[in-house]
Design an enzyme around this catalytic site. Structure first.
Site, PDB file in Angstrom:
ATOM      1  N   LYS A   1       0.770  -1.295   0.291  1.00  0.00           N
ATOM      2  CA  LYS A   1      -0.406   0.157  -0.065  1.00  0.00           C
ATOM      3  C   LYS A   1       0.984   1.369   0.141  1.00  0.00           C
ATOM      4  O   LYS A   1       0.326   2.105  -0.155  1.00  0.00           O
ATOM      5  CB  LYS A   1      -1.088   0.177   1.083  1.00  0.00           C
ATOM      6  CG  LYS A   1      -2.061  -0.808   0.897  1.00  0.00           C
ATOM      7  CD  LYS A   1      -2.688  -0.810   2.748  1.00  0.00           C
ATOM      8  CE  LYS A   1      -3.654  -1.770   2.099  1.00  0.00           C
ATOM      9  NZ  LYS A   1      -5.125  -2.023   2.993  1.00  0.00           N
TER      10      LYS A   1
ATOM     11  N   ASP B   1     -10.123   2.683   2.586  1.00  0.00           N
ATOM     12  CA  ASP B   1     -10.198   1.396   4.441  1.00  0.00           C
ATOM     13  C   ASP B   1     -11.458   2.050   4.587  1.00  0.00           C
ATOM     14  O   ASP B   1     -12.110   1.574   5.967  1.00  0.00           O
ATOM     15  CB  ASP B   1      -8.393   0.967   4.256  1.00  0.00           C
ATOM     16  CG  ASP B   1      -8.364  -0.202   3.315  1.00  0.00           C
ATOM     17  OD1 ASP B   1      -8.991  -0.910   3.070  1.00  0.00           O
ATOM     18  OD2 ASP B   1      -6.656  -0.156   3.418  1.00  0.00           O
TER      19      ASP B   1
HETATM   20  P1  NDP Z   1       1.666  -3.791   8.559  1.00  0.00           P
HETATM   21  O1  NDP Z   1       2.073  -5.231   8.073  1.00  0.00           O
HETATM   22  O2  NDP Z   1       1.154  -2.733   7.112  1.00  0.00           O
HETATM   23  O3  NDP Z   1       1.414  -3.444  10.091  1.00  0.00           O
HETATM   24  C1  NDP Z   1       1.546  -4.329  11.053  1.00  0.00           C
HETATM   25  C2  NDP Z   1       0.417  -3.584  12.071  1.00  0.00           C
HETATM   26  O4  NDP Z   1       1.232  -5.257  13.170  1.00  0.00           O
HETATM   27  C3  NDP Z   1       2.248  -2.892  12.460  1.00  0.00           C
HETATM   28  O5  NDP Z   1       1.224  -1.852  13.424  1.00  0.00           O
HETATM   29  C4  NDP Z   1       2.838  -3.290  13.549  1.00  0.00           C
HETATM   30  O6  NDP Z   1       3.491  -2.808  14.676  1.00  0.00           O
HETATM   31  C5  NDP Z   1       1.670  -4.575  14.331  1.00  0.00           C
HETATM   32  N1  NDP Z   1       2.142  -5.338  15.005  1.00  0.00           N
HETATM   33  C6  NDP Z   1       2.237  -6.838  14.285  1.00  0.00           C
HETATM   34  N2  NDP Z   1       3.111  -7.878  14.721  1.00  0.00           N
HETATM   35  C7  NDP Z   1       2.119  -7.626  16.292  1.00  0.00           C
HETATM   36  C8  NDP Z   1       2.960  -8.140  17.471  1.00  0.00           C
HETATM   37  N3  NDP Z   1       3.213  -9.191  17.967  1.00  0.00           N
HETATM   38  N4  NDP Z   1       2.447  -7.124  18.664  1.00  0.00           N
HETATM   39  C9  NDP Z   1       2.126  -6.096  18.336  1.00  0.00           C
HETATM   40  N5  NDP Z   1       1.822  -5.875  17.200  1.00  0.00           N
HETATM   41  C10 NDP Z   1       1.640  -5.845  16.295  1.00  0.00           C
HETATM   42  O7  NDP Z   1      -0.210  -4.862   8.107  1.00  0.00           O
HETATM   43  P2  NDP Z   1      -1.598  -3.552   7.393  1.00  0.00           P
HETATM   44  O8  NDP Z   1      -1.751  -2.379   8.894  1.00  0.00           O
HETATM   45  O9  NDP Z   1      -1.505  -3.298   6.522  1.00  0.00           O
HETATM   46  O10 NDP Z   1      -2.888  -5.026   8.660  1.00  0.00           O
HETATM   47  C11 NDP Z   1      -2.727  -5.601   9.746  1.00  0.00           C
HETATM   48  C12 NDP Z   1      -3.762  -6.250   9.531  1.00  0.00           C
HETATM   49  O11 NDP Z   1      -5.284  -5.526   9.363  1.00  0.00           O
HETATM   50  C13 NDP Z   1      -3.490  -7.349   9.010  1.00  0.00           C
HETATM   51  O12 NDP Z   1      -4.334  -8.809   9.813  1.00  0.00           O
HETATM   52  C14 NDP Z   1      -5.108  -7.296   7.657  1.00  0.00           C
HETATM   53  O13 NDP Z   1      -5.124  -8.418   7.123  1.00  0.00           O
HETATM   54  C15 NDP Z   1      -5.402  -6.050   8.413  1.00  0.00           C
HETATM   55  N6  NDP Z   1      -6.280  -5.390   6.759  1.00  0.00           N
HETATM   56  C16 NDP Z   1      -7.562  -5.566   6.995  1.00  0.00           C
HETATM   57  C17 NDP Z   1      -8.725  -5.119   6.356  1.00  0.00           C
HETATM   58  C18 NDP Z   1     -10.044  -4.792   5.800  1.00  0.00           C
HETATM   59  O14 NDP Z   1     -10.616  -4.654   4.868  1.00  0.00           O
HETATM   60  N7  NDP Z   1     -10.702  -5.853   7.073  1.00  0.00           N
HETATM   61  C19 NDP Z   1      -7.422  -3.869   5.350  1.00  0.00           C
HETATM   62  C20 NDP Z   1      -6.348  -3.373   5.496  1.00  0.00           C
HETATM   63  C21 NDP Z   1      -6.489  -4.974   6.747  1.00  0.00           C
HETATM   64  P3  NDP Z   1       5.226  -2.834  14.338  1.00  0.00           P
HETATM   65  O15 NDP Z   1       5.514  -1.353  13.984  1.00  0.00           O
HETATM   66  O16 NDP Z   1       5.608  -2.880  15.461  1.00  0.00           O
HETATM   67  O17 NDP Z   1       5.975  -3.697  13.445  1.00  0.00           O
END
Ligand code: NDP
Length: 281
Positions: A67, A103
């Site tokens: 994205k 979104d």
């Molecule tokens: P990104 O990879 O951009 O971001 C992931 C986020 O999760 C970061 O803030 C990361 O923190 C955090 N994170 C990952 N693992 C952990 C953990 N163990 N503990 C705490 N924080 C954690 O992913 P997206 O933002 O694109 O997606 C996030 C979720 O949203 C996904 O599951 C995706 O499927 C869902 N989603 C759903 C949509 C829908 O239409 N329903 C649309 C878009 C996304 P850090 O920065 O510290 O790594």
């Protein structure tokens, strides 16, 4: 003549529900649609997007992890895409790609229209500051959330999102380690991908206001842990991201085809198959 083509690009993308959702919308609105899933890593993205445009590609959805890269390939951006710093929808105009982010509006529609939740005036906790959080945070603020605290495992990323939102009067960040002392919230949004890696968030119940709603942007297995926490904390609604997924797709569909699909039948079909349970609606 080659047909007008649409696609979802991501990596991995084979599991994506977008082709199925868009095909259902096309049937509902009487449009003939060629919509497929195209796997592209960040490194391959530009080459694959160029080839897609060459073959008649007119629009694309963009999913993890592309994205923010897609954002940088757009000639023109909508205001909400600019505020998010990320795009999930590309539209081909002549020789250029224009970008939008649906979104946020997808989540707000799911909460306020499907589930009839009034989010105005609420104190909101946003867990996570990745691409999804960037998309939904501005929309929640626009929809009337009173204040937002953003907590991310990597605090610099939360601060970058705060800067992007440019609304210091309503938005602040806190450290993950301080979750026990940040107070309580009337809306808690899990925008982390922790559930996808089967990681536990270990959230304290003190985050839950006596009347609160919770939504995980993930769905399926990935949402089970957070939704179990929310139910144990007595959330009035504990929702997954399936409704948001369908609504953000409808917004893209309308932008491309000029027709608004009925989202209820698609949502109902996916919900009945989903193993993620939700309560209160
Ligand atoms: P990104 O990879 O951009 O971001 C992931 C986020 O999760 C970061 O803030 C990361 O923190 C955090 N994170 C990952 N693992 C952990 C953990 N163990 N503990 C705490 N924080 C954690 O992913 P997206 O933002 O694109 O997606 C996030 C979720 O949203 C996904 O599951 C995706 O499927 C869902 N989603 C759903 C949509 C829908 O239409 N329903 C649309 C878009 C996304 P850090 O920065 O510290 O790594």
């Amino acid at each position: 003549m080659s047909s007008i083509r649409f696609a979802v690009l991501g990596h991995p993308v084979a599991h994506s529900l977008s082709p199925r959702i868009h095909q259902a919308f096309a049937r509902d609105t009487g449009i003939e649609l060629d919509y497929r899933a195209i796997d592209a890593t960040a490194e391959e993205f530009k080459t694959i997007l160029d080839a897609f445009a060459h073959s008649g590609g007119a629009g694309a959805n963009i999913t993890l992890p592309l994205k923010e890269i897609a954002f940088s390939h757009c000639a023109v951006l909508t205001d909400r895409a600019r505020r998010a710093g990320a795009v999930n929808t590309l539209m081909r105009h002549g020789e250029r790609w224009d970008g939008d982010n649906t979104d946020g509006v997808g989540l707000v529609r799911d909460l306020t229209e499907r589930h009839r939740i009034d989010i105005r005036g609420r104190r909101c906790l946003m867990l996570g500051a990745g691409g999804a959080a960037r998309g939904v945070a501005p929309a929640l603020l626009d929809a009337g959330v009173e204040s937002m605290v953003i907590v991310n495992r990597n605090p610099e990323r939360a601060d970058r999102l705060i800067d992007l939102l440019g609304d210091p009067g309503h938005v602040s960040s806190r450290y993950w380690e301080d979750l026990r002392s940040v107070g309580d919230f009337e809306l808690i949004v899990n925008a982390t991908s922790a559930g996808r890696a089967d990681a536990k968030l270990a959230l304290p119940f003190s985050l839950a206001h006596s009347r609160f709603d919770a939504v995980d942007l993930s769905y399926g297995e990935a949402a089970i842990g957070f939704l179990a926490w929310a139910r144990a904390a007595k959330a009035e609604h504990a929702l997954d991201g399936l409704g948001m997924l369908v609504e953000q797709a409808a917004e893209s569909f309308e932008m491309w085809h000029g027709k608004r699909p009925d989202t209820d039948p698609v949502y109902a079909a996916l919900r009945s198959e989903s193993r993620a349970l939700h309560t209160g609606d």
